[in-house]
Design an enzyme around this catalytic site. Structure first.
Site, PDB file in Angstrom:
ATOM      1  N   GLU A  21      64.181  74.535  40.303  1.00 56.79           N
ATOM      2  CA  GLU A  21      64.491  73.420  39.628  1.00 56.79           C
ATOM      3  C   GLU A  21      65.042  73.407  38.364  1.00 56.79           C
ATOM      4  O   GLU A  21      66.138  73.289  37.855  1.00 56.79           O
ATOM      5  CB  GLU A  21      63.518  72.409  39.799  1.00 56.79           C
ATOM      6  N   SER A  80      60.134  80.249  39.840  1.00 59.78           N
ATOM      7  CA  SER A  80      59.099  79.427  40.203  1.00 59.78           C
ATOM      8  C   SER A  80      59.037  77.894  39.812  1.00 59.78           C
ATOM      9  O   SER A  80      58.375  76.900  40.308  1.00 59.78           O
ATOM     10  CB  SER A  80      57.642  80.001  40.380  1.00 59.78           C
ATOM     11  N   TYR A  81      59.599  77.570  38.592  1.00 60.31           N
ATOM     12  CA  TYR A  81      59.540  76.284  37.999  1.00 60.31           C
ATOM     13  C   TYR A  81      60.170  75.435  38.726  1.00 60.31           C
ATOM     14  O   TYR A  81      61.411  75.624  38.941  1.00 60.31           O
ATOM     15  CB  TYR A  81      59.956  76.664  36.239  1.00 60.31           C
ATOM     16  N   SER A  82      59.998  74.283  39.098  1.00 60.08           N
ATOM     17  CA  SER A  82      58.766  73.759  39.094  1.00 60.08           C
ATOM     18  C   SER A  82      58.038  73.726  40.601  1.00 60.08           C
ATOM     19  O   SER A  82      57.925  72.436  40.985  1.00 60.08           O
ATOM     20  CB  SER A  82      58.389  72.689  38.249  1.00 60.08           C
TER      21      SER A  82
END
Length: 314
Positions: A65, A53-55
């Site tokens: 990413e 899930s970053y970012s």
């Protein structure tokens, strides 16, 4: 050379500081991220923590990413076998939750972004209590058997759900969690200590704490009257208003001066000396921020110093 630490019951040997990948593709662009990763590995580091899930929280970003940047770096440096890559599932906008189908699809997407055919340590990022532990462990076990994941771990999970997961793994002979990623630092001890830590210790799990520096507060840069330019300044500065925050800073200052070491290094060394902790996680946006983090490998606090910090933070 800093000696590596065994990660719980696994065969993974990790540097005592995990480099947080939350900044890659967010506050650190690709070139800057590559420079930080190069400097971290040059200092002996081998343990990188990211999440699918970053970012996603950044406007214009979709999630993934950080994994993409890390994947490009691994490919360009040709060092995949030398690095322990940890990533997580459950929070990517397209792969939310922990159903068996979601875990499988999210893992494949992470592998693609990372440009690798295996993940060393795969965490459930946030537990989803309405999904039975049997379904979660079953899906993770399938990934391990397929060779896509070497070891599994959990983050943001209750002691009750962790216990149920471990018991199911043991009973069925399936992949078993080897590590736990709790929120834990000198100004946030009740987020781990107690039932969760006791369970981790009994089960032989390694802890890899996040928010190890309390969003920057434990670097010592937040002082009365000081202004700090940071995406997380608000959450860090609030600790200044508490008696505990002030006591902890005073103790850190004293011990840091005695060792001629940065305050952040001392805060991380305290964590590293706690029961179950294998490697705290901290991120660096710039190469200049790194030595204070990797220095934890060279700093051993005396029992008296550990006790002084434990008392100040009580």
């Amino acid at each position: 050379m800093t000696s590596l630490r065994k990660l719980g019951p696994s065969d993974l040997q990790v540097f005592p500081l995990a480099l947080g990948g939350n900044v890659f593709g967010w506050t650190a662009g690709e070139d800057q991220s590559f420079a930080v990763l190069d400097a971290y590995t040059a200092a002996g580091g081998n343990f990188i923590d990211t999440a699918d899930s970053y970012s996603a929280w950044v406007e214009g970003n979709r999630g993934g990413e950080s994994e993409t940047v890390l994947g490009k770096w691994l490919k360009s440096r040709g060092n995949r076998a030398d690095v322990v890559v940890a990533t997580k599932v459950s929070q990517h906008p397209e792969f939310r939750g922990l159903s068996a189908a979601t875990i499988k699809a999210a893992a494949d997407a992470s592998l693609r972004r990372l440009g690798t055919d295996y993940i060393d340590l795969y965490y459930t990022h946030f537990d989803q209590p309405d999904v039975p532990v049997e379904e979660i462990i079953g899906a993770l076990d399938t990934l391990v058997k397929a060779g896509k994941v070497r070891h599994i771990a959990a983050s943001n999970i209750s002691a009750e759900r962790l216990r149920a997961s471990l018991e199911f793994s043991d009973r069925e002979g399936l992949a078993r969690y080897v590590a736990l990623q709790p929120h834990y630092n000198l100004v946030s001890r009740d987020t781990y200590e107690g039932e969760l830590q006791d369970l981790a210790e009994r089960a032989g799990l390694a802890a890899v704490p996040y928010f190890a520096l309390a969003s920057g507060f434990l670097t010592g840069k937040y002082r009365p009257g000081a202004t700090v330019e940071s995406a997380r300044a608000g959450s860090a500065a609030k600790h200044l208003e508490t008696e505990r925050g002030q006591r902890v800073l005073a103790a850190l200052d004293e011990i840091a001066a005695a060792h001629e070491a940065p305050v952040a290094t001392v805060a991380l060394a305290w964590l590293g000396a706690r029961p179950t902790v294998a490697a705290p996680i901290a991120s660096a946006r710039t190469v200049e921020q790194l030595p204070a983090l990797t220095g934890v490998g060279e700093l051993t606090l005396s029992e008296t110093e550990v006790a002084r910090l434990t008392e100040a933070s009580a």
